[in-house]
Design an enzyme around this catalytic site. Structure first.
Site, PDB file in Angstrom:
ATOM      1  N   ARG A 100      69.269  27.353  -3.757  1.00 20.27           N
ATOM      2  CA  ARG A 100      70.046  28.455  -4.046  1.00 20.27           C
ATOM      3  C   ARG A 100      68.935  29.327  -4.583  1.00 20.27           C
ATOM      4  NH1 ARG A 100      74.536  30.293  -1.914  1.00 20.27           N
ATOM      5  NH2 ARG A 100      76.806  30.578  -2.909  1.00 20.27           N
ATOM      6  N   THR A 380      74.333  34.239   7.275  1.00 19.60           N
ATOM      7  CA  THR A 380      73.501  32.643   7.109  1.00 19.60           C
ATOM      8  C   THR A 380      73.190  32.668   7.800  1.00 19.60           C
ATOM      9  OG1 THR A 380      75.530  32.382   4.891  1.00 19.60           O
ATOM     10  CG2 THR A 380      73.910  30.835   5.836  1.00 19.60           C
ATOM     11  N   THR A 398      70.602  30.818   4.056  1.00 22.41           N
ATOM     12  CA  THR A 398      71.216  32.697   3.472  1.00 22.41           C
ATOM     13  C   THR A 398      70.640  34.291   2.358  1.00 22.41           C
ATOM     14  OG1 THR A 398      73.356  33.244   3.223  1.00 22.41           O
ATOM     15  CG2 THR A 398      73.069  32.073   1.853  1.00 22.41           C
ATOM     16  N   SER A 451      78.267  27.383  -3.084  1.00 20.84           N
ATOM     17  CA  SER A 451      78.222  27.791  -2.206  1.00 20.84           C
ATOM     18  C   SER A 451      79.318  26.976  -0.801  1.00 20.84           C
ATOM     19  CB  SER A 451      76.962  27.794  -1.645  1.00 20.84           C
ATOM     20  OG  SER A 451      76.956  27.251  -0.179  1.00 20.84           O
ATOM     21  N   SER A 452      78.849  27.657   0.442  1.00 14.93           N
ATOM     22  CA  SER A 452      80.041  26.997   1.422  1.00 14.93           C
ATOM     23  C   SER A 452      79.143  26.277   2.217  1.00 14.93           C
ATOM     24  CB  SER A 452      80.812  27.997   1.884  1.00 14.93           C
ATOM     25  OG  SER A 452      81.713  28.157   1.010  1.00 14.93           O
TER      26      SER A 452
HETATM   27  O1  DON Z   1      76.076  30.503   0.028  1.00 16.16           O
HETATM   28  C1  DON Z   1      77.679  30.821   0.956  1.00 16.16           C
HETATM   29  O2  DON Z   1      78.220  30.196   0.864  1.00 16.16           O
HETATM   30  C2  DON Z   1      77.239  32.285   1.096  1.00 16.16           C
HETATM   31  N1  DON Z   1      76.778  32.527   0.211  1.00 16.16           N
HETATM   32  C3  DON Z   1      77.663  32.005   2.511  1.00 16.16           C
HETATM   33  C4  DON Z   1      77.044  33.088   2.936  1.00 16.16           C
HETATM   34  C5  DON Z   1      77.410  33.411   4.751  1.00 16.16           C
HETATM   35  O3  DON Z   1      77.774  32.528   5.633  1.00 16.16           O
HETATM   36  C6  DON Z   1      77.805  34.399   4.805  1.00 16.16           C
HETATM   37  N2  DON Z   1      77.938  34.625   6.251  1.00 16.16           N
HETATM   38  N3  DON Z   1      78.870  34.314   6.869  1.00 16.16           N
END
Ligand code: DON
Length: 575
Positions: A100, A380, A398, A451-452
């Site tokens: 990350r 992402t 991402t 993050s997710s």
């Molecule tokens: O880390 C994360 O959860 C987000 N930055 C991921 C971004 C993402 O998946 C954007 N949309 N789909």
């Protein structure tokens, strides 16, 4: 260049070896006889599968695929971003490689606010302010050091060639450039590379050559990750940042480290789920929802029935409350993951679910006030890899938004992330629209934004690897993965059928149930009658998975197909 030259010699030699002849095939679904890769882009999947065909293992293939996606899928594949790689080798060794991005030393909790204390909508998304120190090159190097079997340069080489020689623009890439052309046009470098002289965008079938990116990849191939963190690339990015008012310094780059963490392991029914620990919340949200669902018979309710979707939504709602209250970078904040997944807490959450009525999020959340939502786009990218030995990789990485901060660092060809957008941008302000302002995830120097992302591996009762999964989609990511995992475990579906199930998402705030429009009418009617406020969307996520097909009794790599995607596998050449 001499390391690349020696790689070419090695390739010719290995082609003369006595290994049985194989070839690489690509399709939407591929039976993974000699290993397979599945990603959003056919060229990148084939790059990974070619590495498998040359005798590389799943981690080698994942590294080559990740570098290739930085060329072929620049909206999310990257050198200028970060992510997570979950690895489980056939001998049982496992690792969660956290690459990350981190906030630079000069970052402050209020750096996205204007003079009135409101979030500045430009500063939080565009230019250098939201750019974290990228982790991708360090993460891939860490994976290589721990698990790789081929030479590093050999894994970077295919991406270098794609950038140098050009790629045909796919329909999906053309659509992505078109969608972002207005903001890409604001940056001279992005405009020069991705748009045409007359200001229009490059279309499908045209060739995209990325010479600066090729040169960056050549340096990374020759010098390893130091080229990025201590060499010419760090120098160019930081000079560019300074000329555009950014915070990044060469010290920030030199300080960057990928971290290897213990995967988050949990049981679900008689399976074992391996997912990501903080600084992602994706693994926790998935596991919390699964543990709550364990008290219900989803199979009896039927996949996609209103009753089943209601339970899925209610468990997600509760997991997202714990996420908002507790989750952030564990090196900065204590995150009580074990307590939040302990039986008594999960029992309490489950007991609060009414099977015949939706819960109001603001009643559940108490004084966690709602906030403005920072819209999360669909970008992402996730890919999955398995090799013929059963080594497995789930990788999600991402730039945060599609095309990150929408610019290319001058002289590098590298699209930069806007990942710091994932911190809580306005401390103390949470809203019913979805902004979270709770203390744990506020900005601090060296900290990773929450993050997710949710790369996941699932093992069956016999210990056999059963599923490799993950998805893009911001906060919808764990919901997508939950749908695939419950499809496979509860409903006994093949990976293809589980990917194709219509998806559902709830994230506490806004208090709405988001549904793919492919849901059945009876399910929609049922959910409405239970009191859900519903919002229909064309698609959620993009889950490229590999799984054990119970009918074929083989691993099958299946591309999601909601956006694009292709699997590529190694198959024997029939004599
Ligand atoms: O880390 C994360 O959860 C987000 N930055 C991921 C971004 C993402 O998946 C954007 N949309 N789909």
């Amino acid at each position: 260049m001499h390391r690349l030259a020696s790689v070419c010699v090695a390739l010719v030699l290995s082609a003369c070896s006595s290994a049985p002849p194989v070839r690489v095939i690509s399709a939407r679904d591929v039976v993974a006889e000699g290993g397979a890769v599945v990603s959003v882009d056919v060229i990148a999947s084939r790059v990974g599968a070619e590495i498998l065909a040359k005798g590389g293992n799943a981690v080698d293939a994942a590294i080559a695929t990740a570098f290739a996606l930085a060329v072929t899928w620049p909206e999310a594949g990257n050198l200028g971003g970060g992510g997570f790689m979950l690895v489980r080798m056939a001998d049982g060794e496992k690792a969660f490689i956290d690459y990350r991005e981190i906030a630079p030393a000069a970052a402050t909790p209020t750096m996205f606010l204007d003079a009135d204390g409101n979030v500045d909508p430009v500063r939080v998304r565009l230019g250098y302010t939201p750019v974290g120190v990228p982790g991708t090159v360090a993460g891939l190097a860490e994976a290589h050091e721990r698990f790789g079997s081929l030479e590093w340069a050999e894994l970077v080489e295919p991406a270098y060639e794609l950038a140098r020689d050009g790629i045909p623009i796919s329909d999906a890439l053309a659509a992505s450039i078109e969608a972002e052309q207005a903001e890409l046009a604001l940056d001279p470098e992005a405009r020069r590379i991705f748009l045409l002289d007359d200001g229009t965008y490059r279309r499908a079938g045209m060739r995209l050559v990325q010479s600066d990116l090729a040169e960056s990849l050549r340096q990374i191939a020759d010098e390893g990750p130091d080229a990025f963190y201590r060499g010419a690339i760090a120098e160019s990015i930081c000079a560019d940042a300074q000329s555009r008012g950014g915070l990044l310094t060469q010290d920030d780059f030199a300080r960057y480290e990928a971290k290897v963490r213990e995967p988050l392991g949990a049981s679900y029914r008689d399976h074992v789920v391996l997912a990501g620990p903080p600084p992602t919340s994706g693994g926790f949200v998935l596991v919390s929802a699964l543990r709550q669902l364990e008290g219900f018979d989803l199979k009896a309710l039927g996949a996609g029935s209103g009753e089943e979707l209601h339970l899925i939504a209610e468990t997600l709602r509760r997991a997202f409350l714990d996420r908002a209250l507790w989750f952030a970078d564990p090196d900065f904040v204590g995150v009580p993951v074990a307590d939040l997944l302990a039986e008594d807490h999960i029992d309490e959450l489950r007991a609060s679910i009414d099977p015949v009525a939706s819960t109001f999020s603001d009643e559940l959340a108490g004084d966690l006030d709602g906030t403005l939502i920072v819209d999360e786009s669909e970008q992402t990218t996730h890919f999955s890899v398995v090799d013929s030995e059963g080594n497995a990789v789930a990788n999600t990485y991402t730039l945060e938004e599609s095309w990150g901060a929408k610019f290319v660092a001058a002289g590098t060809g590298i699209v930069m992330n806007n990942e710091l957008h994932d911190f809580n941008p306005q401390p103390g302000i949470s809203t019913t629209k979805g902004r979270v302002g709770t203390p744990p995830n506020t900005i601090a120097p060296g900290k990773r934004p929450l993050s997710s992302m949710c790369p996941v591996l699932v093992f069956g009762p016999d210990g056999r690897l059963k599923l490799i999964a993950g998805s893009p989609g911001g906060r919808t990511i764990p919901s997508t993965v939950l749908r695939v995992v419950t499809g496979v475990i509860d409903h006994g579906l093949s990976p293809r059928a589980a990917i194709d199930l219509a998806r559902v998402h709830h994230q506490l705030f806004p208090d709405e149930l988001v549904l793919e429009e492919s849901h059945t009418r009876p399910a929609n009617a049922k959910l409405e009658s239970l009191g859900h406020v519903m919002r229909s969307v064309q698609r959620i996520g993009d889950a490229h998975c590999i799984g054990w097909d119970p009918i074929l009794k083989r691993y099958v790599a299946s591309a999601d197909g909601r956006r694009a995607g292709s699997a590529a596998g190694v198959v024997p050449i029939e004599e």
